[in-house]
Design a protein around this motif. Structure first.
Motif, mmCIF file in Angstrom:
data_model
loop_
_atom_site.group_PDB
_atom_site.id
_atom_site.type_symbol
_atom_site.label_atom_id
_atom_site.label_comp_id
_atom_site.label_asym_id
_atom_site.label_seq_id
_atom_site.Cartn_x
_atom_site.Cartn_y
_atom_site.Cartn_z
ATOM 1 N N THR A 158 -3.836 1.187 8.404
ATOM 2 C CA THR A 158 -2.582 1.873 8.063
ATOM 3 C C THR A 158 -1.804 1.154 6.963
ATOM 4 O O THR A 158 -0.577 1.066 7.013
ATOM 5 C CB THR A 158 -1.696 2.014 9.311
ATOM 6 N N SER A 161 1.116 3.385 5.370
ATOM 7 C CA SER A 161 2.351 3.481 6.155
ATOM 8 C C SER A 161 3.140 2.188 6.100
ATOM 9 O O SER A 161 4.369 2.196 5.958
ATOM 10 C CB SER A 161 2.027 3.827 7.613
ATOM 11 N N GLU A 180 -6.527 2.645 11.755
ATOM 12 C CA GLU A 180 -6.450 4.109 11.668
ATOM 13 C C GLU A 180 -6.504 4.509 10.201
ATOM 14 O O GLU A 180 -5.684 4.049 9.402
ATOM 15 C CB GLU A 180 -5.148 4.586 12.304
ATOM 16 N N GLU A 182 -6.039 6.010 6.589
ATOM 17 C CA GLU A 182 -4.923 6.643 5.888
ATOM 18 C C GLU A 182 -5.177 6.649 4.390
ATOM 19 O O GLU A 182 -5.787 5.725 3.844
ATOM 20 C CB GLU A 182 -3.608 5.906 6.159
ATOM 21 N N ARG A 197 1.659 9.725 1.687
ATOM 22 C CA ARG A 197 0.332 9.770 2.276
ATOM 23 C C ARG A 197 -0.353 11.101 1.976
ATOM 24 O O ARG A 197 0.316 12.111 1.746
ATOM 25 C CB ARG A 197 0.414 9.533 3.789
#
Length: 254
Positions: A158, A161, A180, A182, A197
């Motif tokens: 991530t 983020s 995760e 992204e 994103r």
């Protein structure tokens, strides 16, 4: 660059031998060189601090400037534009032993670098919905040329983020580091650098365009990435973000 300027530049990096035919060796000369060397060193550290503000936020000023000093001493560079200094800093951070336990630093530094590149990219008018609509069915066969400022990423973590939460504090994204996948899109369609994103389908569409594929092939790539993709909505959303150059080209952007 004259022989003197080349010798002076080398002296600022610690190699004074080539300078002595031009200047008188002695404590006074060495003292003056030390002043210039410290000024040049500080200028490059300040430039890194300005060019990598997210990394600075994450580690604090003391840690950052100590690391930046090591980088500058190893890679002083010769670019006169300090806004562009430190292109290798993300790769260097990935190998920097004190940052070994902070795996998020190098990816976030890459995104800081992408912001700088987007900021310095050449201006171009983005393709808008009216222009795209005027192309009709011919749009599918035309090469999708990305705007010069576009920088596109896909991570298994991530990083987007985490970076967005620091670089754009008003953005409502989780402030954590998770395994995760992204994606992130950075661009400057006007005067302001924007970043957000992207879904896997959006990334697949833009990646195909980045490789010089026609819009029709990019659409198929988006469908392969996610079969339930609403292609008209996806394309309209990308147009609204100003990610395409208004002048179609078959040239592959590196």
């Amino acid at each position: 660059m004259t022989a003197f300027h080349a010798a002076f530049d080398a002296a600022l990096s610690g190699d004074c031998d080539a300078l002595w035919p031009h200047l008188e060796p002695g404590d006074r000369t060495l003292g003056a060189l030390a002043v210039y060397r410290n000024t040049a060193l500080k200028g490059r550290i300040d430039a890194l601090e300005a060019n990598y503000p997210t990394v600075l936020q994450m580690v604090g000023e003391e840690w950052f400037r100590a690391a930046a000093r090591d980088f500058v001493e190893q890679q002083p560079g010769d670019a006169p534009v300090m806004a562009d200094y430190g292109a290798n800093f993300p790769d260097w951070l990935a190998r920097f032993e004190p940052a070994r336990d902070m795996a998020y630093l190098a990816p976030c530094a890459r995104l800081d670098r992408a912001w700088t590149e987007a900021h310095l990219a050449e201006d171009a008018a983005p393709l808008d919905a009216r222009q795209a609509g005027a192309l009709g069915l011919g749009l599918a066969g035309m090469t999708g040329r990305l705007h010069p400022s576009v920088r596109l990423f896909w991570f298994d973590w991530t990083a987007p983020s985490l970076w967005l939460a620091h670089r754009y504090p008003q953005t409502e994204v989780p402030l954590d580091w998770r395994a995760e996948p992204e994606g992130l899109l950075v661009r400057r369609p006007g005067r302001v650098v924007e970043a957000d994103r992207v879904t896997r389908a959006e990334w697949a569409f833009l990646d195909a365009c980045r490789k010089g594929r026609p819009f029709g092939v990019a659409a198929a790539a988006a469908k392969d990435a996610r079969p339930d993709t609403d292609l008209p909505a996806l394309f309209a959303g990308l147009l609204a973000r100003g990610v395409f150059d208004s002048t179609p080209s078959t040239k592959v952007r590196p």
